[in-house]
Design an enzyme around this catalytic site. Structure first.
Site, PDB file in Angstrom:
ATOM      1  CB  SER A 172      -7.648   8.911  -1.867  1.00 11.68           C
ATOM      2  OG  SER A 172      -6.975   8.590  -3.068  1.00 11.68           O
ATOM      3  CE  LYS A 173      -5.381   3.656   3.140  1.00 14.11           C
ATOM      4  NZ  LYS A 173      -5.890   2.346   3.436  1.00 14.11           N
TER       5      LYS A 173
END
Ligand code: GLU
Length: 461
Positions: free
Chosen positions: A239-240
């Protein structure tokens, strides 16, 4: 002929996981002299974003993946999907269902209360009566009622889905006529002649539904390769928070497309213990049946290592071009070669390279206190003065080696070690004790600037 495709839904930027499957599809098509298609899956009008489709195309351009033919937009193919849905209706392989939202909801609640899987109960499958008044129909496809569907997957082997556990007569066209996802994917892959579908394994559970569509329309089923996800160090989906996921962020962060593609091909595929693959090698060696079965782990240190490898091996002229994006214009700088040679060995990213170059070309405004304490001693002033004198008397100072000779001369005359001159000189030139080779820095900034920087330090002390 092998035909592959990349089929992103334009709901945001291009994710590196997406670029990875695009790359693998591209390699496999090119290796077989086949075709690699780009299809934008933009039938979900509520989520689509035109800018996102452009961002995908921009990212493709940056990394240099070329697709064949025009970009296909599903939004401009609605008539085709309607035609095939109608064909299935005409052949009795699909039917109209008039169940209302409320009825569907009630059915779902009952099933859930009985701890059953929520699914459509086929109530309109054999319906021959009049359409109930005021009801809009959806079109449902007749899925098998029992048995199993096997996905012959080139990565995972045979994956058997029990029909009772996963299928029902699913909707292929909504009441407003718009087609649904699994229907259009199968219709397009078939009509576009896709032979090998390489995509993330988050799509594996869609595959049996798509096989139902292929079978109903009498299309041949392509080969499937479901690629395991990219995970973070904790074994969770990337994820980011784990780093950049937007492909174009990698450009901003100073990575080269070659390094990123090399990094991505190794995430999930290997060839012995080889780490560095040029595009030519990838094209010679990539085979989707060698894709790893387990998830791969995103490791930014590996990317940095690859990036420094590619930076070191990029011709200076090309580096000049790349650095312009990061605000450093060297194209007409007469010391361009010395600058790049001095820096390219030291930087992990183009951003670091740009910062090092700017730092080197700018006279220091402050001198690092800790560096002064460590590297500027009582005798340093006299040593720097002797060195400045020697520089003034020297002629023809151009190359790093010319400056090196002057330093040698001075340490010889004063009978001191190199460090005694190197440390204070480094503080004068860079303001601190780290940085590129001193000989190179002096050759780059020239005698006058070197003397000015020495004077500035002497004046400060
Ligand atoms: N449009 C899908 C996505 O972006 C991919 C569909 C496919 O590759 O079959 O996740």
């Amino acid at each position: 002929m092998v035909v592959t495709r990349f089929a992103p839904s334009p709901t945001g930027y291009l994710h590196i996981g997406g670029l990875r499957t695009a790359l693998l599809s591209y390699l496999w098509a090119r290796r077989n002299n086949g075709k690699f298609l780009l299809r934008i899956e933009d039938t979900d009008f509520s989520r689509n974003d035109e800018a996102a489709a452009l961002a995908i195309v921009e990212a493709f351009k940056w990394v240099g993946l070329e697709h064949d033919g025009v970009i296909e937009y599903q939004s401009s193919r609605l008539a085709i999907y309607q035609e095939y849905a109608q064909k299935l209706l005409d052949e009795g392989k699909a039917y109209k269902c008039y169940m209302s939202k409320e009825e569907l909801e009630a059915l779902r609640e009952e099933q859930t209360a009985r701890k059953e899987r929520a699914k459509y109960d086929n109530r309109y499958r054999d319906f021959t009566g009049e359409a109930p008044e005021g009801r809009e129909a959806v079109i449902r496809i007749k899925a098998p009622l029992e048995g199993s569907i096997t996905v012959h997957d080139g990565v995972k082997g045979d994956v058997v889905f029990n029909v009772a556990d996963i299928l029902d007569d699913f909707i292929i066209a909504r009441s407003d006529g718009t087609p649904t996802y699994n229907f259009v994917v199968a219709v397009d892959d078939a009509l576009m002649g896709v032979t090998d579908v390489i995509r993330g394994d988050d799509h594996l559970s869609n595959t049996p539904k798509q096989i139902v569509v292929y079978n109903a329309l009498g299309f041949p089923i392509p080969r499937f390769f479901h690629v395991p996800m990219i995970h973070n160090h904790e074994g969770k989906k990337l994820s980011k928070r784990d780093g950049a996921t937007d492909v174009m962020m990698y450009k901003t962060l100073g990575y080269t497309p070659e390094a990123l593609l090399n990094f991505l091909v190794r995430l999930g595929w290997s060839h012995g213990d080889q780490e560095i693959f040029s595009m030519t090698e990838m094209l010679e060696l990539f085979d989707p049946s060698d894709i790893n079965r387990s998830a791969s782990v995103y490791n930014v240190e590996k990317l940095d290592w690859l990036n420094s490898h590619y930076i070191k091996n990029t011709p200076n002229e090309k580096l000049c071009e790349l650095l312009e994006f990061h605000g450093v214009v060297l194209i007409s700088h007469d010391k361009r070669e010395i600058i790049l040679d001095a820096i390219k060995e030291r930087a992990k990213t183009l951003v670091e390279m740009a910062a090092l170059i700017t730092e080197m070309l700018t006279r220091p405004e402050v001198f690092d206190e800790a560096a002064l304490k460590k590297g500027y001693k009582e005798e340093s002033k006299a040593i720097l003065e002797s060195f400045a004198e020697a520089l003034k008397n020297a002629s023809e100072l151009h190359l790093p080696s010319d400056y090196h000779h002057v330093m040698e001369e001075v340490v010889g005359k004063l009978e001191i070690g190199f460090g005694k001159i190197g440390q204070p000189l480094r503080i004068a030139l860079m303001g601190k004790l780290s940085g590129p080779g001193l000989d190179s820095v002096m050759a780059i900034i020239g005698v006058d600037e070197t003397l000015a920087r020495i004077d500035a330090l002497l004046a400060h002390q």
